[in-house]
Design a protein around this motif. Structure first.
Motif, PDB file in Angstrom:
ATOM      1  N   SER A  15       0.843  -1.192   0.000  1.00  0.00           N
ATOM      2  CA  SER A  15       0.000   0.000   0.000  1.00  0.00           C
ATOM      3  C   SER A  15       0.872   1.233   0.000  1.00  0.00           C
ATOM      4  O   SER A  15       1.881   1.308   0.718  1.00  0.00           O
ATOM      5  N   CYS A  89     -12.804   2.981  -8.789  1.00  0.00           N
ATOM      6  CA  CYS A  89     -13.846   3.563  -7.940  1.00  0.00           C
ATOM      7  C   CYS A  89     -15.121   3.607  -8.776  1.00  0.00           C
ATOM      8  O   CYS A  89     -15.494   4.627  -9.341  1.00  0.00           O
ATOM      9  N   ILE A 112     -12.260   0.073  -4.779  1.00  0.00           N
ATOM     10  CA  ILE A 112     -12.900   0.588  -3.569  1.00  0.00           C
ATOM     11  C   ILE A 112     -14.265  -0.077  -3.439  1.00  0.00           C
ATOM     12  O   ILE A 112     -15.057  -0.070  -4.384  1.00  0.00           O
ATOM     13  N   THR A 133     -17.486   8.153   0.436  1.00  0.00           N
ATOM     14  CA  THR A 133     -16.553   7.053   0.674  1.00  0.00           C
ATOM     15  C   THR A 133     -15.113   7.487   0.429  1.00  0.00           C
ATOM     16  O   THR A 133     -14.210   7.153   1.203  1.00  0.00           O
ATOM     17  N   ILE A 134     -14.896   8.246  -0.638  1.00  0.00           N
ATOM     18  CA  ILE A 134     -13.555   8.746  -0.949  1.00  0.00           C
ATOM     19  C   ILE A 134     -13.024   9.598   0.202  1.00  0.00           C
ATOM     20  O   ILE A 134     -11.866   9.475   0.612  1.00  0.00           O
ATOM     21  N   GLN A 136     -13.762   9.487   3.337  1.00  0.00           N
ATOM     22  CA  GLN A 136     -13.444   8.674   4.504  1.00  0.00           C
ATOM     23  C   GLN A 136     -12.143   7.898   4.324  1.00  0.00           C
ATOM     24  O   GLN A 136     -11.356   7.752   5.259  1.00  0.00           O
ATOM     25  N   LEU A 137     -11.909   7.399   3.111  1.00  0.00           N
ATOM     26  CA  LEU A 137     -10.737   6.558   2.868  1.00  0.00           C
ATOM     27  C   LEU A 137      -9.452   7.349   2.697  1.00  0.00           C
ATOM     28  O   LEU A 137      -8.376   6.898   3.083  1.00  0.00           O
ATOM     29  N   PHE A 138      -9.557   8.531   2.073  1.00  0.00           N
ATOM     30  CA  PHE A 138      -8.366   9.308   1.744  1.00  0.00           C
ATOM     31  C   PHE A 138      -8.424  10.652   2.474  1.00  0.00           C
ATOM     32  O   PHE A 138      -8.504  11.708   1.854  1.00  0.00           O
ATOM     33  N   THR A 139      -8.348  10.584   3.781  1.00  0.00           N
ATOM     34  CA  THR A 139      -8.515  11.775   4.612  1.00  0.00           C
ATOM     35  C   THR A 139      -7.515  12.872   4.271  1.00  0.00           C
ATOM     36  O   THR A 139      -7.885  14.024   4.078  1.00  0.00           O
TER      37      THR A 139
END
Length: 211
Positions: A15, A89, A112, A133-134, A136-139
């Motif tokens: 990652s 995505c 995603i 969602t984006i 939340q995942l990529f703060t």
């Protein structure tokens, strides 16, 4: 050395680390050495190409603080992956890679796992439904997001996010034309696409950056 003759790099599933935007341009690995970027003159809107960009920290600095368009090239895939790692995505979810990506000759990118919502419109709150969602995942991670269904609210969100130091670029292709070279030029990825195309002709694959 001809880049086309480099050995194919390994394809790591590691990652990527979050790309931070430094307050200062660094000329060497030792901090605080060398002049500030003003020696380059006004970089606003100008394209800066860095050979051996590593994770892209200096380019991120020039993009955020000096409004330049940054293009980074590095033959080490693990370094590039720390700056840019493509994921699907889409509401195709896990089916995107085998059903779409395979036809395009793309690697098996991760996806995603978007929630399955009872939607009647793709903009239930005035912006693209995937954005929750984006977010939340990529703060605090820089993004280049390609989708043909953004609204003005999404572009405002991207601008506000970039202003806080988290580079966010939205690319909105014409849905009737699909993704074009002009769209890739907006991100600087077309140079990498051309580079990859040359390696493919020699039977090699360089997937450091995917376009």
């Amino acid at each position: 050395m001809d880049l086309r003759d480099l050995p194919p790099p390994c394809r790591s599933r590691t990652s990527p680390a979050s790309l931070t935007v430094r307050d200062r341009f660094e000329w060497t690995r030792a901090a605080g050495i060398g002049p500030p970027p003003k020696v380059f003159g006004d970089l606003t809107g100008r394209r800066v190409v860095e050979l051996g960009c590593g994770g892209g920290h200096n380019l991120a600095h020039l993009a955020i603080h000096h409004h330049a368009e940054g293009v980074g090239i590095d033959h080490a895939p693990l370094k590039i992956q720390r700056a840019l790692s493509p994921v699907w995505c889409t509401s195709w979810r896990a089916d995107a890679a085998p059903l779409v990506g395979s036809l395009l000759g793309l690697p098996t990118w991760d996806h995603i796992d978007l929630p399955r919502l009872p939607l009647t419109t793709s903009h239930p709150n005035g912006y693209l439904w995937k954005r929750d969602t984006i977010t939340q995942l990529f703060t605090d991670q820089p993004l280049v997001w390609i989708d043909d269904d953004f609204t003005p609210a999404d572009h405002t969100w991207a601008g506000d996010r970039t202003t806080t130091g988290v580079l966010t670029i939205l690319i909105q292709p014409n849905p009737y034309l699909g993704l074009t070279t002009a769209d890739l030029e907006a991100t600087g990825l077309n140079e990498i696409a051309e580079w990859h195309s040359r390696t493919r002709r020699k039977g090699r694959s360089l997937w450091g950056i995917h376009a």
